[in-house]
Motif scaffolding. Structure first.
Motif, PDB file in Angstrom:
ATOM      1  N   ARG A  41      25.154 101.401  31.599  1.00 40.55           N
ATOM      2  CA  ARG A  41      25.931 102.075  32.649  1.00 40.55           C
ATOM      3  C   ARG A  41      25.341 101.782  34.022  1.00 40.55           C
TER       4      ARG A  41
ATOM      5  N   GLU B 141      21.407 105.558  22.543  1.00 41.63           N
ATOM      6  CA  GLU B 141      21.671 106.395  23.726  1.00 41.63           C
ATOM      7  C   GLU B 141      21.011 105.791  24.968  1.00 41.63           C
TER       8      GLU B 141
ATOM      9  N   ASP C  75      33.602 104.929  28.093  1.00 39.97           N
ATOM     10  CA  ASP C  75      32.674 105.431  27.064  1.00 39.97           C
ATOM     11  C   ASP C  75      33.246 105.519  25.640  1.00 39.97           C
TER      12      ASP C  75
ATOM     13  N   VAL D 208      23.005 102.780  26.102  1.00 39.66           N
ATOM     14  CA  VAL D 208      24.237 103.178  26.797  1.00 39.66           C
ATOM     15  C   VAL D 208      23.913 103.494  28.254  1.00 39.66           C
TER      16      VAL D 208
ATOM     17  N   THR E  27      34.376 100.348  26.555  1.00 41.45           N
ATOM     18  CA  THR E  27      33.435 100.838  25.529  1.00 41.45           C
ATOM     19  C   THR E  27      32.095 101.256  26.142  1.00 41.45           C
ATOM     20  N   ASN E  28      31.273 101.890  25.290  1.00 42.56           N
ATOM     21  CA  ASN E  28      30.011 102.449  25.784  1.00 42.56           C
ATOM     22  C   ASN E  28      28.810 101.500  25.682  1.00 42.56           C
TER      23      ASN E  28
ATOM     24  N   THR F   6      32.395 112.406  28.599  1.00 39.88           N
ATOM     25  CA  THR F   6      31.262 111.562  28.988  1.00 39.88           C
ATOM     26  C   THR F   6      31.696 110.344  29.808  1.00 39.88           C
ATOM     27  N   ALA F   7      32.991 110.179  30.012  1.00 38.37           N
ATOM     28  CA  ALA F   7      33.462 109.073  30.854  1.00 38.37           C
ATOM     29  C   ALA F   7      32.974 109.286  32.287  1.00 38.37           C
TER      30      ALA F   7
ATOM     31  N   LEU G 257      33.825 103.948  33.644  1.00 40.19           N
ATOM     32  CA  LEU G 257      33.100 103.707  32.395  1.00 40.19           C
ATOM     33  C   LEU G 257      33.689 104.688  31.386  1.00 40.19           C
TER      34      LEU G 257
END
Ligand SMILES: [Zn+2]
Length: 282
Positions: free
Chosen positions: A86, A79, A105, A82, A62-63, A7-8, A103
């Protein structure tokens, strides 16, 4: 680039090819959360802005899932937060003309867990791909655990990375400023220029500001206060100053313990306070 988490993300504002985008990096900022870089590393962003031979790359570890939320964001799930954070970080990367924005994550647990190596491994890969001259991160006397955790992971990554020759590593101000350091210890960055850009970079983080935490005003106010209170004599030479702790010795001397290093700063501060009493009491 393969990062630890699927998910990065890697965002390249000008759509340059990844290898080229990363290789052009000269200044690298590594921070815990979305908005930390714009608060603490403006010197690096400014040094590269509109400079064809200098490029700033940002890394957010971090996310942002645990961030506070209010106003239009009050009912957002973790979610959704996040995702919002972003987008905000990408807006800043675009406005600031960054070479690239990572990012990563990670949860903050991975940063604060001394035995976890995933963050260090990601940072080693990024350092080896970007080979920066100058790196900005959190200072070791910050009062946020995740901030200091990121710096400790980064120091470890810098000691492991191959073919990387960082000339300067700076620990900068977010949660706790560095006005307390004795003047000889302070690295003072002049941030008088492009106040409009500073305001824009801080202003895109609406989800953090909407709850009434005016990080935008507070950060510009801190820069102004640092500039004025840095020297007690003479007129202000700049209208903005960011202080940093020079962490370069932690890179050049792999045996140096980060705790011993920051304790020495605290010790010099204590000595200065004590010496003044010695003078005044005779
Ligand atoms: Zn932060």
């Amino acid at each position: 680039m393969q990062l630890a988490l699927d998910t990065a993300q890697l965002y390249i504002p000008d759509n340059a090819a990844e290898t080229e985008a990363l290789a052009r990096t000269t200044h690298l900022g590594i921070a815990a959360h979305q908005d930390d870089l714009e608060i603490m590393a403006f010197e690096g962003i400014l040094a590269c802005f509109q400079q064809p031979d200098r490029w700033f790359t940002g890394v957010i570890v971090t996310n942002g899932a645990g961030s506070a939320r209010a106003g239009v964001y009050a009912d957002y799930t973790d979610e959704a937060m996040v995702s919002v954070r972003r987008v905000e970080q990408k807006k800043a990367a675009f406005v600031g003309e960054y070479a690239a924005q990572f990012l990563l994550d990670h949860g903050s647990g991975a940063v604060k867990d001394a035995s976890s190596t995933v963050v260090v491994e990601d940072l080693v890969r990024i350092l080896e791909a970007t080979k920066p001259d100058c790196v900005y991160t959190h200072n070791l006397a910050d009062k946020h655990d995740t901030h200091v955790g990121v710096t400790l992971k980064l120091v470890e990554a810098l000691r492991r990375a191959k073919g990387v020759n960082v000339k300067k590593l700076y620990g900068c101000e977010v949660w706790r400023d560095l006005d307390w350091m004795i003047d000889d210890d302070k690295v003072a960055f002049d941030t008088s220029a492009h106040e409009n850009l500073q305001a824009a970079l801080l202003g895109v983080f609406d989800s953090q500001i909407a709850g009434g935490k005016r990080y935008d005003l507070a950060t510009l106010g801190r820069r102004r206060a640092n500039a004025t209170y840095h020297a007690s004599h003479g007129v202000d030479e700049s209208t903005g100053t960011i202080f940093a702790m020079d962490l370069t010795p932690l890179v050049t001397d792999p045996g140096l313990d980060p705790l011993d290093y920051v304790q020495a700063y605290v010790g010099r501060f204590a000595e200065e306070v004590t010496a003044r009493f010695g003078k005044l009491r005779g």
